[in-house]
Design an enzyme around this catalytic site. Structure first.
Site, short mmCIF file in Angstrom:
data_model
loop_
_atom_site.label_atom_id
_atom_site.label_comp_id
_atom_site.label_asym_id
_atom_site.label_seq_id
_atom_site.Cartn_x
_atom_site.Cartn_y
_atom_site.Cartn_z
N HIS A 285 -0.11 4.43 0.57
CA HIS A 285 -0.59 5.56 1.35
C HIS A 285 -0.95 5.05 2.74
O HIS A 285 -0.86 3.85 3.02
CB HIS A 285 -1.81 6.20 0.68
CG HIS A 285 -2.97 5.28 0.52
ND1 HIS A 285 -3.03 4.33 -0.48
CD2 HIS A 285 -4.10 5.12 1.26
CE1 HIS A 285 -4.16 3.64 -0.38
NE2 HIS A 285 -4.83 4.09 0.67
N LYS B 40 0.85 -1.18 0.00
CA LYS B 40 0.00 0.00 0.00
C LYS B 40 0.89 1.24 0.00
O LYS B 40 1.87 1.31 0.76
CB LYS B 40 -0.88 -0.02 1.26
CG LYS B 40 -1.93 1.07 1.33
CD LYS B 40 -2.77 0.86 2.60
CE LYS B 40 -3.83 1.93 2.74
NZ LYS B 40 -4.60 1.75 4.00
#
Length: 226
Positions: free
Chosen positions: A110, A108
């Site tokens: 963010h 991921k």
């Protein structure tokens, strides 16, 4: 090799619970290896709160009885995520609260980022999963744990099928044996195929007992060496 004695009351209770919950079924099934199996164990069918709670309790009781020392739990995506959470709850009910973490399939970019989620992966880490087929996914999990700076110490699973991972006559090991011998990780299983057969031999349920001959024949063909 880690096995659970066939006289183990916890293992017998777990096998019976799995049958009653519809997780352990008998019939004609095809395994990932293409084998025709007379039984099928599907942890995905621990699919409500009550079943998952009991499953976590079985894991916790087996782990405590095993004496294996660990500092936290790790659940490989995807099944291992739910299982690790259930085991953490089961252990807490037994008076031992331990952190747990899991991984994403894709990083991921963010928020917290990365592929690891949950508690910081550190210390002695126990991998929680449902079964071991050939051991490859457990190697991947162990590698992730080491990359985070921690030490994988074992794998906890529901059922050890005690069957060879390969049809190659030169390789008669099971996935569990591979994990223990090649990866150096202790495997703790709630129950084994031997426990299942013991239940079929002693049950007073005629319909359940009728599966013994086919399960025994399957074990004779694909089972690991004693």
């Amino acid at each position: 090799m880690s096995t659970t004695p066939t006289t183990d009351a916890l293992a017998q209770a777990f096998v019976m619970f799995s049958v009653e919950a519809g997780v352990l079924r008998f019939g004609d099934f095809t395994t990932k290896a293409g084998r025709k199996s007379p039984y099928f164990f599907n942890t995905g069918l621990f699919d409500d709160g009550a079943k998952l709670m009991r499953l976590g309790e079985f894991y916790a009781r087996r782990l405590i009885a095993s004496g294996l020392e660990f500092d936290m739990l790790f659940g490989p995506a995807y099944k291992g995520i739910t299982l690790a959470a259930a085991v953490a709850i089961g252990l807490a009910k037994e008076g031992r609260s331990v952190p747990f973490a899991y991984n994403r399939k894709e990083a991921k970019d963010h928020g917290e980022g990365g592929t690891l989620v949950g508690a910081p992966v550190r210390g002695r880490v126990l991998i929680i999963d449902d079964v071991i087929t050939d051991g490859a996914s457990k190697r991947e999990a162990a590698d992730m744990i080491r990359a985070a700076g921690a030490t994988p110490v074992g794998v906890a699973i529901t059922m050890d099928r005690q069957e060879r991972a390969s049809d190659d006559p030169a390789n008669r090991r099971s996935g569990v044996q591979y994990v223990e011998q090649e990866l150096g990780l202790r495997v703790v299983s709630i129950a084994t195929l031997a426990d299942l057969m013991a239940l079929l031999q002693t049950t007073g349920d005629a319909a359940l007992a009728a599966n013994l001959e086919r399960v025994a024949a399957y074990r004779a063909r694909y089972g690991i060496d004693a």
